[in-house]
Write a protein that holds these residues in place. Structure first.
Motif, mmCIF file in Angstrom:
data_model
loop_
_atom_site.group_PDB
_atom_site.id
_atom_site.type_symbol
_atom_site.label_atom_id
_atom_site.label_comp_id
_atom_site.label_asym_id
_atom_site.label_seq_id
_atom_site.Cartn_x
_atom_site.Cartn_y
_atom_site.Cartn_z
ATOM 1 N N SER A 106 0.671 -1.130 -0.190
ATOM 2 C CA SER A 106 -0.025 -0.219 -0.187
ATOM 3 C C SER A 106 0.920 1.450 -0.189
ATOM 4 O O SER A 106 0.464 2.705 -0.615
ATOM 5 N N LYS A 107 2.039 0.829 0.515
ATOM 6 C CA LYS A 107 2.972 2.692 0.531
ATOM 7 C C LYS A 107 3.925 1.990 -0.392
ATOM 8 O O LYS A 107 4.876 3.220 -0.809
ATOM 9 N N GLN A 108 4.738 1.492 -1.296
ATOM 10 C CA GLN A 108 6.028 1.702 -2.239
ATOM 11 C C GLN A 108 4.643 1.979 -3.465
ATOM 12 O O GLN A 108 4.159 1.025 -3.488
ATOM 13 N N PRO A 109 6.197 2.307 -4.050
ATOM 14 C CA PRO A 109 6.038 2.322 -5.971
ATOM 15 C C PRO A 109 6.016 0.724 -6.224
ATOM 16 O O PRO A 109 7.047 0.810 -7.242
ATOM 17 N N LEU A 110 5.008 -0.105 -5.976
ATOM 18 C CA LEU A 110 5.916 -1.746 -6.991
ATOM 19 C C LEU A 110 5.658 -1.597 -8.286
ATOM 20 O O LEU A 110 5.690 -2.479 -8.658
ATOM 21 N N GLU A 111 4.487 -0.897 -8.860
ATOM 22 C CA GLU A 111 4.062 -0.737 -10.359
ATOM 23 C C GLU A 111 5.602 -0.276 -10.925
ATOM 24 O O GLU A 111 5.460 -0.111 -12.520
ATOM 25 N N TYR A 112 6.459 0.062 -10.163
ATOM 26 C CA TYR A 112 7.538 0.775 -11.281
ATOM 27 C C TYR A 112 8.878 -0.644 -10.990
ATOM 28 O O TYR A 112 9.141 -0.357 -9.775
ATOM 29 N N PRO A 113 9.926 -0.252 -12.048
ATOM 30 C CA PRO A 113 10.976 -0.656 -11.845
ATOM 31 C C PRO A 113 11.971 0.454 -10.953
ATOM 32 O O PRO A 113 11.507 1.340 -10.822
ATOM 33 N N SER A 114 12.189 -0.330 -9.436
ATOM 34 C CA SER A 114 13.269 0.405 -8.569
ATOM 35 C C SER A 114 14.264 0.119 -8.097
ATOM 36 O O SER A 114 13.909 -1.233 -7.988
ATOM 37 N N CYS A 115 14.982 0.432 -7.606
ATOM 38 C CA CYS A 115 15.812 -0.399 -6.688
ATOM 39 C C CYS A 115 15.599 -0.499 -5.322
ATOM 40 O O CYS A 115 15.852 -0.856 -4.277
ATOM 41 N N GLY A 116 14.276 -0.146 -5.089
ATOM 42 C CA GLY A 116 13.380 -0.337 -3.712
ATOM 43 C C GLY A 116 14.313 1.481 -2.851
ATOM 44 O O GLY A 116 14.322 2.376 -2.813
ATOM 45 N N SER A 117 13.754 1.000 -1.550
ATOM 46 C CA SER A 117 14.316 1.878 0.052
ATOM 47 C C SER A 117 16.163 2.668 -0.725
ATOM 48 O O SER A 117 16.954 2.124 -1.130
ATOM 49 N N VAL A 118 16.521 3.783 -1.581
ATOM 50 C CA VAL A 118 17.478 4.626 -1.713
ATOM 51 C C VAL A 118 18.398 5.251 -0.711
ATOM 52 O O VAL A 118 20.259 4.612 -1.367
ATOM 53 N N PHE A 119 17.835 5.512 0.488
ATOM 54 C CA PHE A 119 19.105 6.083 1.826
ATOM 55 C C PHE A 119 18.603 5.345 2.498
ATOM 56 O O PHE A 119 17.710 4.658 2.869
ATOM 57 N N LYS A 120 19.628 5.370 3.192
ATOM 58 C CA LYS A 120 19.651 5.584 5.177
ATOM 59 C C LYS A 120 19.320 5.863 5.309
ATOM 60 O O LYS A 120 18.928 6.929 5.235
ATOM 61 N N ARG A 121 18.229 5.651 6.570
ATOM 62 C CA ARG A 121 17.850 6.392 7.780
ATOM 63 C C ARG A 121 18.681 7.574 8.079
ATOM 64 O O ARG A 121 19.753 6.622 9.286
ATOM 65 N N PRO A 122 18.958 8.580 8.045
ATOM 66 C CA PRO A 122 19.998 9.457 8.824
ATOM 67 C C PRO A 122 19.672 9.719 10.589
ATOM 68 O O PRO A 122 18.598 9.604 10.848
ATOM 69 N N PRO A 123 20.397 10.175 11.131
ATOM 70 C CA PRO A 123 20.222 9.638 12.556
ATOM 71 C C PRO A 123 18.977 10.630 13.011
ATOM 72 O O PRO A 123 19.362 12.204 13.074
ATOM 73 N N GLY A 124 18.346 10.153 13.578
ATOM 74 C CA GLY A 124 17.031 11.510 14.331
ATOM 75 C C GLY A 124 15.940 12.590 13.280
ATOM 76 O O GLY A 124 15.241 12.722 13.508
ATOM 77 N N TYR A 125 16.260 11.486 11.810
ATOM 78 C CA TYR A 125 15.815 11.733 10.563
ATOM 79 C C TYR A 125 15.207 10.752 9.927
ATOM 80 O O TYR A 125 14.870 9.831 10.610
ATOM 81 N N PHE A 126 13.819 10.920 8.821
ATOM 82 C CA PHE A 126 13.553 9.916 8.121
ATOM 83 C C PHE A 126 13.732 10.141 6.610
ATOM 84 O O PHE A 126 12.915 11.809 6.862
ATOM 85 N N ALA A 127 14.514 9.800 5.707
ATOM 86 C CA ALA A 127 14.930 9.855 4.597
ATOM 87 C C ALA A 127 13.338 10.390 3.549
ATOM 88 O O ALA A 127 13.606 11.407 3.046
ATOM 89 N N GLY A 128 12.628 9.811 4.043
ATOM 90 C CA GLY A 128 11.815 10.041 2.751
ATOM 91 C C GLY A 128 10.845 11.249 3.087
ATOM 92 O O GLY A 128 10.500 11.683 2.960
ATOM 93 N N LYS A 129 10.588 11.054 4.520
ATOM 94 C CA LYS A 129 10.042 12.737 5.236
ATOM 95 C C LYS A 129 11.219 14.032 4.498
ATOM 96 O O LYS A 129 10.876 14.840 4.486
#
Length: 303
Positions: A215-238
């Motif tokens: 429901s949350k991920q764009p599985l309809e297109y080719p991708s490498c999944g989550s691109v970035f690591k989670r930065p300390p104290g943050y969320f990359a996506g946000k």
């Protein structure tokens, strides 16, 4: 050394039907990106893996290990030398509460096999698209679980072609990281220590995680999944979302409008497009929030 000489040499080490010259790597990556490999080899026996490793070292040939390509970007110029793929090492079995999976098996399939055997501990992996070997390489994780939580040991081939058993604590597993690349290990097999559980409870957990992923991920297109690591104290996506980058891109690649942590190949992107979007995102997030986004995805090959 010419390619024909290399082909002749490799054909003495493994079945020639498992050697592919000038193989297009976009056919072996989730992003559908990447140029050609000089040689793409898919051995079927441990002894063949050992021989290939020893041959590459002796001849000083470039050597790259590629799983199912779910967490990598291969550049448009492809990869020189030998690309080793262990997709034919895909067996999974159990011994009591231990689950033993070969490196070419998908970690999703290992998770499903554990369910069949009413073993709990691998539920977190039910939506991770990579291989078992790749999961160990990056200590893959999702929804609060990671490989280090249940890995007991691994069987590897070292840089000299020797087979050895390595305990989990000796792999330096940390957030999206291990020492497998540093040690030049090729994972052949992983042993996970799981626990007896209830089928219905395990399945309910996996169904819930699958729903969240789909429901949350764009599985309809080719991708490498989550691109970035989670930065300390943050969320990359946000951070990316708050930088107003969703829908922005270069060429055929763009930041997903469904999940800002994903970059999708929306329309015949090149690897150069894709990498350009990664760099654009890193630059914008740094400018707006003074946060450095570190790539989770690996970039291989030449421009």
């Amino acid at each position: 050394m010419t390619k024909q000489q290399m082909m002749n040499d490799l054909a003495k080490l493994i079945d020639k039907n498992n050697i592919f010259m000038d193989e297009l790597l976009k056919n072996h990556t989730y992003t559908k990106l990447g140029g050609k490999a000089d040689f793409f080899v898919t051995p079927t026996k441990v002894e063949e893996v050992q021989k290939i490793v020893q041959y590459a070292k002796k001849e000083k040939l470039p050597f790259t290990l590629l799983g199912n390509g779910s967490n990598v970007i291969v550049r448009d110029g492809g990869i020189r030398g030998i690309v080793l793929n262990l997709k034919q090492f895909d067996g999974i079995r159990t011994e009591g509460t231990k689950l033993i999976a070969q490196s070419g098996a998908r970690i999703i399939d290992a998770s499903r096999y554990a369910l069949e055997k009413c073993l709990t501990g691998l539920e977190f992996a039910c939506g991770i698209p990579g291989t078992v070997g790749g999961a160990l390489y990056m200590n893959a994780g999702a929804y609060g679980g990671e490989v280090k939580d249940c890995l007991e040991s691994a069987i590897v081939v070292d840089e000299d072609g020797n087979v050895q058993k390595v305990l989990a604590e000796d792999l330096d597993l940390s957030y999206r990281k291990s020492n497998i690349a540093e040690k030049n290990y090729i994972v052949l097999e992983a042993c996970f220590q799981l626990e007896d559980g209830e089928f219905d409870q395990i399945k309910a957990t996996m169904d819930d995680l699958t729903y969240k992923r789909e429901s949350k991920q764009p599985l309809e297109y080719p991708s490498c999944g989550s691109v970035f690591k989670r930065p300390p104290g943050y969320f990359a996506g946000k951070l990316i979302q708050d930088s107003h980058l969703q829908g922005k891109g270069i060429g055929g690649a763009e930041v997903s409008t469904k999940h800002a942590g994903f970059i999708v190949n929306k329309s015949n992107a090149t690897a150069t497009d894709y990498i350009g979007v990664i760099e654009m995102v890193q630059k914008e997030v740094k400018s707006r929030f003074d946060v450095d986004l570190e790539r989770e995805v690996r970039i291989l090959g030449e421009d």
